[in-house]
Design a protein around this motif. Structure first.
Motif, mmCIF file in Angstrom:
data_model
loop_
_atom_site.group_PDB
_atom_site.id
_atom_site.type_symbol
_atom_site.label_atom_id
_atom_site.label_comp_id
_atom_site.label_asym_id
_atom_site.label_seq_id
_atom_site.Cartn_x
_atom_site.Cartn_y
_atom_site.Cartn_z
ATOM 1 N N GLU A 173 0.835 -1.208 0.000
ATOM 2 C CA GLU A 173 0.000 0.000 0.000
ATOM 3 C C GLU A 173 0.866 1.253 0.000
ATOM 4 O O GLU A 173 0.647 2.181 -0.770
ATOM 5 N N THR A 174 1.892 1.268 0.862
ATOM 6 C CA THR A 174 2.716 2.491 0.994
ATOM 7 C C THR A 174 3.787 2.571 -0.091
ATOM 8 O O THR A 174 4.253 3.647 -0.424
ATOM 9 N N ARG A 175 4.175 1.438 -0.640
ATOM 10 C CA ARG A 175 5.145 1.341 -1.747
ATOM 11 C C ARG A 175 6.373 2.238 -1.557
ATOM 12 O O ARG A 175 6.653 3.140 -2.367
ATOM 13 N N PRO A 176 7.158 2.002 -0.506
ATOM 14 C CA PRO A 176 8.342 2.846 -0.266
ATOM 15 C C PRO A 176 9.376 2.697 -1.382
ATOM 16 O O PRO A 176 9.558 1.591 -1.902
ATOM 17 N N ARG A 177 10.018 3.786 -1.770
ATOM 18 C CA ARG A 177 11.113 3.710 -2.766
ATOM 19 C C ARG A 177 12.402 3.267 -2.094
ATOM 20 O O ARG A 177 13.197 2.539 -2.665
ATOM 21 N N VAL A 178 12.630 3.780 -0.868
ATOM 22 C CA VAL A 178 13.839 3.443 -0.100
ATOM 23 C C VAL A 178 13.345 2.849 1.220
ATOM 24 O O VAL A 178 12.892 3.573 2.097
ATOM 25 N N PRO A 179 13.355 1.494 1.343
ATOM 26 C CA PRO A 179 12.665 0.859 2.463
ATOM 27 C C PRO A 179 13.389 0.961 3.799
ATOM 28 O O PRO A 179 12.771 0.800 4.843
ATOM 29 N N ASP A 199 11.596 -0.089 -6.974
ATOM 30 C CA ASP A 199 10.800 0.551 -8.036
ATOM 31 C C ASP A 199 9.541 -0.278 -8.267
ATOM 32 O O ASP A 199 9.591 -1.351 -8.869
ATOM 33 N N TRP A 200 8.424 0.244 -7.793
ATOM 34 C CA TRP A 200 7.157 -0.498 -7.789
ATOM 35 C C TRP A 200 6.443 -0.429 -9.126
ATOM 36 O O TRP A 200 6.466 0.607 -9.801
ATOM 37 N N SER A 208 10.994 -3.936 -8.683
ATOM 38 C CA SER A 208 12.376 -4.366 -8.858
ATOM 39 C C SER A 208 13.186 -3.764 -7.708
ATOM 40 O O SER A 208 12.991 -2.607 -7.321
ATOM 41 N N MET A 209 14.029 -4.616 -7.140
ATOM 42 C CA MET A 209 14.828 -4.215 -5.977
ATOM 43 C C MET A 209 16.274 -4.052 -6.432
ATOM 44 O O MET A 209 16.855 -4.981 -6.985
ATOM 45 N N THR A 210 16.817 -2.869 -6.225
ATOM 46 C CA THR A 210 18.221 -2.614 -6.570
ATOM 47 C C THR A 210 19.010 -2.351 -5.303
ATOM 48 O O THR A 210 18.594 -1.536 -4.468
#
Ligand code: SAM
Length: 270
Positions: A173-179, A199-200, A208-210
């Protein structure tokens, strides 16, 4: 000349095994805010407590950790005298798990295996099969069903499957860019900084997780990165997927205390 180092191969790719081969030596720095050996202890203690609520037979148990990575949970359980076999898709992670087990003084065995093919690649049956630390998020819907079925094939009657996954009911729901906060480590060569970017997709179902690595030397900071794709399975979906391959009595174990643990799902195999 093509650069064929693991790092160069994995950059930007969706090759899960390449991703974890690349990060195997740094994994303990990138994922956990604290000393990794403390995390190993805590994971062993918590998983043993949860398994004890679901297994009728007394410990020690035979445990297969089918996405063991560098050994975070496998070693934690082996330190509590369980007979643990650790398997993982990444040869680099398996090799590091072997080294760590030797340093911790535990006798677990480790091998490369795909958790969707355990019936073909791993011998024997176990009281518990575990897949922790968000490993199932690497699998899409069909692969998830295949993994759960493959996990069931390795369980004795009344055995338990245990998986832990990020809280995607909230994160989707919150879709953090930097978790999480960047991790800064001092080394003789200079500072090293590690952080993640997520990047959701617009539907919040995958991202995708970088992982970004900054390494300091005399010339400043050099950067490298690796990327892989993750699926944000919600808790109800995971429990339903387990039931649809024949598991019964799924139960979520949520921790609200510190240190904060990922939600854990257990289900029984009759
Ligand atoms: C985030 S790491 C967690 C590792 C370890 N359980 C921990 O918590 O430190 C995810 C692991 O899942 C493994 N993995 C992903 N897909 C897999 C598959 N199909 N079969 C086996 N392992 C897999 C990766 O290689 C990686 O080591």
């Amino acid at each position: 000349v093509e650069d064929d180092t693991p790092q160069a191969r994995a950059v930007g790719s969706e090759d899960v095994s390449g991703f974890y081969d690349t990060v195997a030596d740094d994994y303990h720095l990138a994922v956990h805010q604290r000393d990794w050996s403390e995390v190993v202890e805590e994971q062993g203690e918590r998983l043993q407590a949860i398994l004890g609520t679901r297994l009728a037979k007394p410990p020690p148990w035979r445990v297969l950790d089918c996405s063991c990575g560098i050994g975070t949970q496998a070693i934690g359980l082996a330190l509590r005298d369980h007979h643990v076999v650790g398997t993982d898709l990444s040869p680099g992670a398996v090799e590091r798990a072997r080294r760590e087990a030797a340093l911790f003084g535990v006798a677990s065995t480790f091998a490369v295996a795909d958790m969707c093919r355990l019936h073909l690649e791993v011998e024997g049956k176990f009281d518990a099969v575990i897949s922790c630390g968000n490993s199932l998020a690497h699998l899409g819907g069909n692969e998830l069903a295949a993994a759960l079925e493959s996990i069931s094939s390795k369980l004795v009657p009344n055995g338990v499957a245990l998986v832990s996954i990020r809280d995607y009911d909230a994160l989707g729901e919150t879709r953090p860019r930097v978790p999480s906060l960047p991790q800064v480590h001092d080394s003789p060569a200079g500072r090293r900084v590690i952080f993640q970017i997520w990047d959701w997709e617009p539907d919040g179902r995958s991202y995708s997780m970088t992982w970004i690595f900054l390494r300091e030397d005399e010339g400043g900071f050099g950067a490298s990165h690796v990327t892989t794709r993750l699926h944000a399975h919600r808790r109800a979906e995971l429990a339903k997927a387990a039931e649809s391959v024949g598991f019964v009595a799924p139960e979520w174990h949520l921790a609200h205390e510190e240190p904060c643990f990922d939600p854990v799902l257990t289900a029984l195999w009759l």
